[in-house]
Design an enzyme around this catalytic site. Structure first.
Site, mmCIF file in Angstrom:
data_model
loop_
_atom_site.group_PDB
_atom_site.id
_atom_site.type_symbol
_atom_site.label_atom_id
_atom_site.label_comp_id
_atom_site.label_asym_id
_atom_site.label_seq_id
_atom_site.Cartn_x
_atom_site.Cartn_y
_atom_site.Cartn_z
ATOM 1 N N GLY A 1 0.812 -1.211 0.000
ATOM 2 C CA GLY A 1 0.000 0.000 0.000
ATOM 3 C C GLY A 1 0.841 1.255 0.000
ATOM 4 O O GLY A 1 2.051 1.215 0.213
ATOM 5 N N ASP B 1 -5.631 9.632 12.327
ATOM 6 C CA ASP B 1 -6.104 9.466 10.955
ATOM 7 C C ASP B 1 -6.912 8.180 10.793
ATOM 8 O O ASP B 1 -6.622 7.362 9.929
ATOM 9 C CB ASP B 1 -4.902 9.471 10.013
ATOM 10 C CG ASP B 1 -5.294 9.817 8.574
ATOM 11 O OD1 ASP B 1 -6.475 10.149 8.345
ATOM 12 O OD2 ASP B 1 -4.423 9.753 7.697
#
Lengths: 241, 306
Positions: free
Chosen positions: B31, B142
């Protein structure tokens, strides 16, 4: 730490070169960041070369963004610049203390220590950001997004532990040919940020360079004022027009 | 201050650490986060997650957080395995760190595959993870769908610690639609309520993703308020049972995240009209089958007995 954040959408066309002005700022320890706001769906960024040049001369960052990216970009740039300013200061120390020219030369353990200090300073150092907004005619449809971005930036700065404040300038200043005018005095609160540009008539020229000089001058006088009077709120009304 | 974007590492590339001399073989890209890329790597037949940062300071900040977490949460397996630099083909040094590899799927994939029945439990696991962080003095920051992995039996994991912030400081990294400030619902200071707010948005994103995207496109900034999110929650059958809890999360009125997790769990267990508990077809068939078998064996027993 002092920053100027210029938000514009085109090329300057009056007065001293904005690149020269930005270099002036840099020489006084003020970092200049520039955001170029693109027209909707339109990727014509004829202003891009100048925007990047201004930021390079001012030791800051530059981005071309669409309106909906504006708030995020402004927030991110300001934060990055804070970290960068501190890193440059710390790098000087690095050389003296460890004889290393960059962070990468330190072992991961020592690096951890140094970064802890950088993070701490980034969070706690006082910060001033003067926003300089292009209000020439072509910016008109973008002002809502600009206001939102200012509001959003204030929200992020308020969360810092260090004292943070912003002031807002626009250029051109008024019908009477002024290059730049202050529309918001130093403030550290997002609560009730007025609708800054509601009553403003947007008009033609783009005196980016002179406006930058004006803000540098404002910073300089602000500093001078504070040094002399030793007041914490050494601000002046700064209404030029 | 250009942020270097190093070229992608091709599968099969062997990376040798400069300080600790460990060698890693790149398997594939897992990712791309805000601060770098994460690869799956192999070292001595064990798989790890390997993160290369674009910026030495940002990456080191993350490492500092991970180290401090490892110290304070001794119960958890140490997930930070190695911290080092390697010299890239471009001749520059790139900082990296290595973590335990967490196998799992994204929350939406997991629920699609295993069924939405798992949602309350996965949510509970996630809330517990957050409460653990909060207990050690940190906020995740986040929190979003992309930063959650779900393993077997709904065990949720938080990944990407780039946004982790000390309680009381500013949130280091956030994503607009999950951000309390974006919805005019509070500050960007790191407190446990910040994560719980993002958690509520994450639930909405999970079940009403399209409508949420539509909202963020159409609402004027001054109209972006939690009440708009509540409307979506009230209108969704999977979220409605949690509406009271979610409202408190959006208003920041959960005082303690452990308690909030416990309250969530109580809702998840609440019996009642919420679920029309129909016995699955296979179970009914099995029951019918065993009844028939029983009858048959009884008949057989009776006959042979006689």
């Amino acid at each position: 730490m002092r920053q100027i954040l210029l938000i514009t959408d085109g090329c300057s066309n009056v007065g001293v070169s904005p690149v020269v002005a930005a270099a002036h700022a840099q020489s006084e320890g003020i970092t200049v960041n520039v955001v170029g706001v693109l027209d909707q769906e339109e990727a014509v960024d004829y202003g891009a070369p100048e925007i990047h040049e201004i930021a390079r001369a001012g030791g800051g960052l530059s981005r071309m963004v669409a309106m909906r990216e504006l708030a995020r970009t402004v927030q991110m740039m300001t934060r990055k610049t804070v970290m960068h300013t501190i890193q440059s200061a710390v790098h000087k120390e690095l050389q003296q203390v460890f004889g290393a020219t960059s962070l990468e030369e330190l072992s991961p353990d020592k690096r951890g220590e140094v970064v802890r200090v950088i993070d701490e300073l980034g969070e706690t150092s006082p910060l001033e950001v003067a926003l300089l907004i292009d209000t020439s005619a072509s910016m008109k449809p973008k002002m809502k997004a600009v206001e939102e971005a200012i509001h959003d930036l204030m929200l992020s700065l308020q969360a810092r532990q260090g004292k943070s404040r912003i002031s807002v300038f626009r250029f051109p200043g008024s019908r009477h040919g002024a290059e730049c005018a202050q529309v918001l005095e130093w403030t550290d609160s997002a609560a009730g940020l007025p609708s800054l540009f509601a009553k403003i008539t947007m008009q033609g020229t783009t005196p980016t360079g002179p406006a930058l000089m004006h803000v540098i001058d404002f910073y300089r006088q602000d500093k001078y004022g504070r040094d002399n009077r030793e007041e914490t709120d050494g601000m002046r009304s700064g209404n030029v027009g | 201050m250009a942020t270097s974007v190093e070229p992608r590492l091709a599968p099969g590339t062997v990376i040798a650490g400069k300080w600790n001399q460990n060698r890693y073989r790149i398997e594939r890209l897992l990712g791309e986060g805000a601060n770098g890329r994460v690869y799956l790597v192999e070292r001595e037949r064990v798989l790890y997650a390997f993160k290369v940062g674009a910026d030495a300071v940002d990456l080191q900040s993350e490492v500092n957080v991970l180290k401090s977490l490892a110290q304070r949460q001794r119960g958890e397996e140490a997930f930070l395995v190695d911290v080092d630099d390697y010299k890239g083909t471009d001749g520059r040094e790139h900082p990296f760190y290595v973590m335990r590899y967490v196998r799992g799927s994204s929350l939406s994939d997991y629920l699609n595959r295993e069924g939405a029945d798992w949602f309350p439990l996965v949510g509970f696991h996630l809330l517990n993870k957050l409460a653990g962080l909060h207990g050690s003095g940190w906020v995740f920051g986040d929190l979003k769908l992309e930063n959650v992995l779900v393993g077997d039996y709904g065990r949720a994991q938080l990944v990407d610690y780039g946004g982790v912030s000390e309680i009381g400081k500013s949130v280091r990294q956030f994503t607009e639609i999950y951000d309390r400030g974006y919805w005019s619902a509070g500050s960007r200071s790191a407190d446990p309520q910040y994560d719980l707010f993002s958690y509520a948005v994450l639930c909405v994103q999970l079940f009403e993703g399209k409508r949420l995207a539509e909202l963020t496109r159409t609402l004027l900034p001054q109209n972006r308020v939690p009440e708009e999110l509540m409307k979506l929650i009230q209108g969704n059958p999977a979220l409605k049972p949690f509406a009271g809890w979610l409202r408190k999360a959006l208003q920041g009125s959960h005082t303690d995240s452990r308690e909030a997790a416990a309250a969530w769990q109580r809702l998840a267990h609440r019996p009642g009209k919420r679920r029309r508990t129909r016995t699955p077809r296979w179970m009914r068939r099995l029951l019918l089958g065993s009844a028939l078998l029983f009858a048959a064996s009884m008949i057989w027993l009776i006959r042979t007995g006689l």
